[in-house]
Scaffold this motif. Structure first.
Motif, PDB file in Angstrom:
ATOM      1  N   GLN A 122       0.743  -1.177   0.007  1.00  0.00           N
ATOM      2  CA  GLN A 122      -0.165  -0.129   0.006  1.00  0.00           C
ATOM      3  C   GLN A 122       0.870   1.194   0.040  1.00  0.00           C
ATOM      4  O   GLN A 122       0.350   2.421  -0.231  1.00  0.00           O
ATOM      5  N   GLU A 123       2.140   1.051   0.320  1.00  0.00           N
ATOM      6  CA  GLU A 123       2.920   2.249   0.514  1.00  0.00           C
ATOM      7  C   GLU A 123       3.987   2.291  -0.709  1.00  0.00           C
ATOM      8  O   GLU A 123       4.719   3.144  -0.953  1.00  0.00           O
ATOM      9  N   TYR A 124       3.882   1.180  -1.529  1.00  0.00           N
ATOM     10  CA  TYR A 124       4.876   1.133  -2.694  1.00  0.00           C
ATOM     11  C   TYR A 124       4.934   2.471  -3.549  1.00  0.00           C
ATOM     12  O   TYR A 124       5.829   2.707  -4.340  1.00  0.00           O
ATOM     13  N   TRP A 125       3.578   2.960  -3.728  1.00  0.00           N
ATOM     14  CA  TRP A 125       3.367   4.169  -4.669  1.00  0.00           C
ATOM     15  C   TRP A 125       4.291   5.400  -4.241  1.00  0.00           C
ATOM     16  O   TRP A 125       4.797   6.302  -4.892  1.00  0.00           O
ATOM     17  N   ARG A 126       4.337   5.541  -2.807  1.00  0.00           N
ATOM     18  CA  ARG A 126       5.391   6.559  -2.493  1.00  0.00           C
ATOM     19  C   ARG A 126       6.590   6.464  -2.918  1.00  0.00           C
ATOM     20  O   ARG A 126       7.448   7.433  -3.227  1.00  0.00           O
ATOM     21  N   SER A 127       7.379   5.346  -2.883  1.00  0.00           N
ATOM     22  CA  SER A 127       8.502   5.136  -3.142  1.00  0.00           C
ATOM     23  C   SER A 127       8.466   5.224  -4.839  1.00  0.00           C
ATOM     24  O   SER A 127       9.659   6.060  -5.461  1.00  0.00           O
ATOM     25  N   TYR A 128       7.593   5.209  -5.641  1.00  0.00           N
ATOM     26  CA  TYR A 128       7.511   5.191  -6.862  1.00  0.00           C
ATOM     27  C   TYR A 128       7.721   6.752  -7.335  1.00  0.00           C
ATOM     28  O   TYR A 128       8.493   7.217  -8.094  1.00  0.00           O
ATOM     29  N   ASP A 129       6.884   7.477  -6.455  1.00  0.00           N
ATOM     30  CA  ASP A 129       6.625   8.979  -6.525  1.00  0.00           C
ATOM     31  C   ASP A 129       8.155   9.571  -6.404  1.00  0.00           C
ATOM     32  O   ASP A 129       8.629  10.665  -7.110  1.00  0.00           O
ATOM     33  N   GLN A 130       8.858   8.945  -5.244  1.00  0.00           N
ATOM     34  CA  GLN A 130      10.155   9.597  -4.937  1.00  0.00           C
ATOM     35  C   GLN A 130      11.080   9.143  -6.179  1.00  0.00           C
ATOM     36  O   GLN A 130      11.915  10.184  -6.576  1.00  0.00           O
ATOM     37  N   ALA A 131      11.066   8.019  -6.751  1.00  0.00           N
ATOM     38  CA  ALA A 131      11.796   7.644  -7.842  1.00  0.00           C
ATOM     39  C   ALA A 131      11.585   8.628  -9.012  1.00  0.00           C
ATOM     40  O   ALA A 131      12.598   9.266  -9.790  1.00  0.00           O
ATOM     41  N   CYS A 132      10.245   8.884  -9.136  1.00  0.00           N
ATOM     42  CA  CYS A 132       9.996   9.840 -10.294  1.00  0.00           C
ATOM     43  C   CYS A 132      10.556  11.265 -10.155  1.00  0.00           C
ATOM     44  O   CYS A 132      11.373  11.931 -10.938  1.00  0.00           O
ATOM     45  N   THR A 133      10.359  11.657  -8.745  1.00  0.00           N
ATOM     46  CA  THR A 133      11.220  12.979  -8.449  1.00  0.00           C
ATOM     47  C   THR A 133      12.986  12.822  -8.934  1.00  0.00           C
ATOM     48  O   THR A 133      13.373  13.795  -9.181  1.00  0.00           O
ATOM     49  N   VAL A 134      13.438  11.788  -8.208  1.00  0.00           N
ATOM     50  CA  VAL A 134      14.775  11.504  -8.499  1.00  0.00           C
ATOM     51  C   VAL A 134      15.431  11.916 -10.077  1.00  0.00           C
ATOM     52  O   VAL A 134      16.124  12.453 -10.380  1.00  0.00           O
ATOM     53  N   VAL A 135      14.535  10.900 -10.916  1.00  0.00           N
ATOM     54  CA  VAL A 135      14.808  10.955 -12.469  1.00  0.00           C
ATOM     55  C   VAL A 135      14.788  12.346 -13.077  1.00  0.00           C
ATOM     56  O   VAL A 135      15.370  12.970 -13.728  1.00  0.00           O
ATOM     57  N   HIS A 136      13.496  13.031 -12.579  1.00  0.00           N
ATOM     58  CA  HIS A 136      13.063  14.150 -13.164  1.00  0.00           C
ATOM     59  C   HIS A 136      14.295  15.326 -12.721  1.00  0.00           C
ATOM     60  O   HIS A 136      14.589  15.970 -13.585  1.00  0.00           O
TER      61      HIS A 136
END
Length: 379
Positions: free
Chosen positions: A245-259
């Motif tokens: 249920q919290e995986y999406w937070r990690s995905y958002d963080q990873a997107c922030t990193v690549v951007h």
């Protein structure tokens, strides 16, 4: 088991290329679903029906006529020890009678290859759907659990999101099969079964890996995916989350990193926790970011802000050395001094003041990042 007519047609076309006789494919009720003689598709064939029911090959000629049948041989096709279809070859028995065993085996091989391809494709679709669900804050929990059970993926393991991003490349416009095959080969070799190709990024959820293995994985992804897209691939990793249920937070963080790394012109692999300004600026609500920029530059024309940005960045790059900044811009140091004074006068913030410098630095960075984001969204 019903065989898709498209698969059946593909099989008969492949067989005719080898045997040069008309080939017919029947369902277990004796209906012809595919044929190299398209005029016969949809007709009933009594010999095929009997072959399916008895599990034995049925020969047809003048001495052994059957309703709807022409001279030839009709062979039951087995899949997982059950008759799933009948394959027929039309022609004089003295020519095609001995080919029964050949077409049986060839059909079974082609059918198995097609079914395996469909199975792989279905798994690819289900895995992609599961990964996409895991990137969402609000999701269908029942569907998530059903997909994970079908795919035999344990979602109880702590995982972090790893995003692969190729600046300026729209993955949806490339060969999806090639991209998926590359990603699949790399991920499965590192026991990472949760991966998908998105419209603009590669999405992977990985369990905890030793630092050495993670480094090898990242290098394999950068090399393999870079070759597939014909461009450098940035990798961004979010924090480890203990529950799906919290995986999406990690995905958002990873997107922030690549951007952020793309914006900053960085390369390689970066973690969310390694960011500095990248933790703050991308997190600002757009309205608040625009309000701050407007406050600092007070309605100044865009061309004027761009001009000041060049001056400010040169000043920053050389740690406040007016002489070296002037040399980079090919201007006299007095001219550099005057331009810094103009920046202070028009904004009210003096770049040579320790109190004012961070405000200007933030304003320029936020403005540039917002422009970068708008360009990204338009690509």
């Amino acid at each position: 088991m019903n065989i898709d007519p498209r698969i059946a047609q593909n099989i008969v076309d492949n067989l005719k290329d080898v045997l040069h006789y008309d080939i017919n494919f029947f369902d277990t009720k004796g209906i012809m679903t595919a044929s190299t003689d398209s005029s016969r598709i949809g007709t009933y064939h009594d010999a095929a029906c009997k072959a399916a029911g008895s599990g034995v090959t049925i020969m047809v000629d003048q001495d052994r006529p059957y309703q709807g049948a022409r001279d030839g041989v009709n062979v039951p096709v087995l899949f997982n020890d059950s008759v799933v279809a009948v394959i027929g070859i039309t022609g004089p028995l003295d020519e095609v009678g001995s080919l029964g065993r050949i077409i049986e085996k060839m059909t079974e091989i082609l059918l198995r290859a097609n079914m395996e391809q469909i199975t792989r494709f279905n798994r690819r679709i289900m895995t992609g759907n599961l990964v996409n669900l895991l990137t969402m804050e609000h999701k269908d929990d029942g569907l998530m659990e059903a997909l994970s059970m079908t795919l035999d993926v344990d979602l109880a393991r702590p995982r972090s999101a790893l995003i692969g991003f190729a600046p300026g490349v729209r993955l949806e416009r490339l060969d999806q099969d090639n991209l998926y095959d590359r990603l699949c080969s790399i991920c499965l070799s590192f026991d990472a079964p949760l991966f998908a190709v998105g419209p603009r990024d590669f999405r992977i959820f990985i369990h905890d890996l030793p630092s050495g293995t993670l480094k090898e994985f990242a290098q394999a992804l950068q090399t393999g995916l870079g070759e597939a897209v014909g461009s450098d691939v940035l990798l961004g990793m979010g924090r480890v989350m203990s529950h799906p249920q919290e995986y999406w937070r990690s995905y958002d963080q990873a997107c922030t990193v690549v951007h952020w790394t793309c914006f900053a012109g960085m390369t390689g692999v970066h973690r969310y926790d390694d960011l500095d300004g990248g933790l703050i600026i991308p997190a600002l609500p757009p309205a608040l970011a625009e309000e701050f920029v407007q406050h600092v530059f007070a309605g100044m024309k865009e061309e004027r802000i761009d001009w000041f940005a060049e001056i400010f960045h040169a000043y920053t790059k050389h740690n406040g050395s007016i002489t070296h900044a002037a040399q980079e811009l090919f201007i006299h140091k007095n001219t550099m001094q005057n331009r810094l004074d103009a920046l202070a006068k028009e904004t009210g913030y003096n770049p040579r003041s320790l109190k004012d410098y961070p405000v200007l630095e933030a304003a320029f960075a936020i403005r540039e990042y917002r422009a970068f984001e708008r360009n990204m969204n338009q690509e």
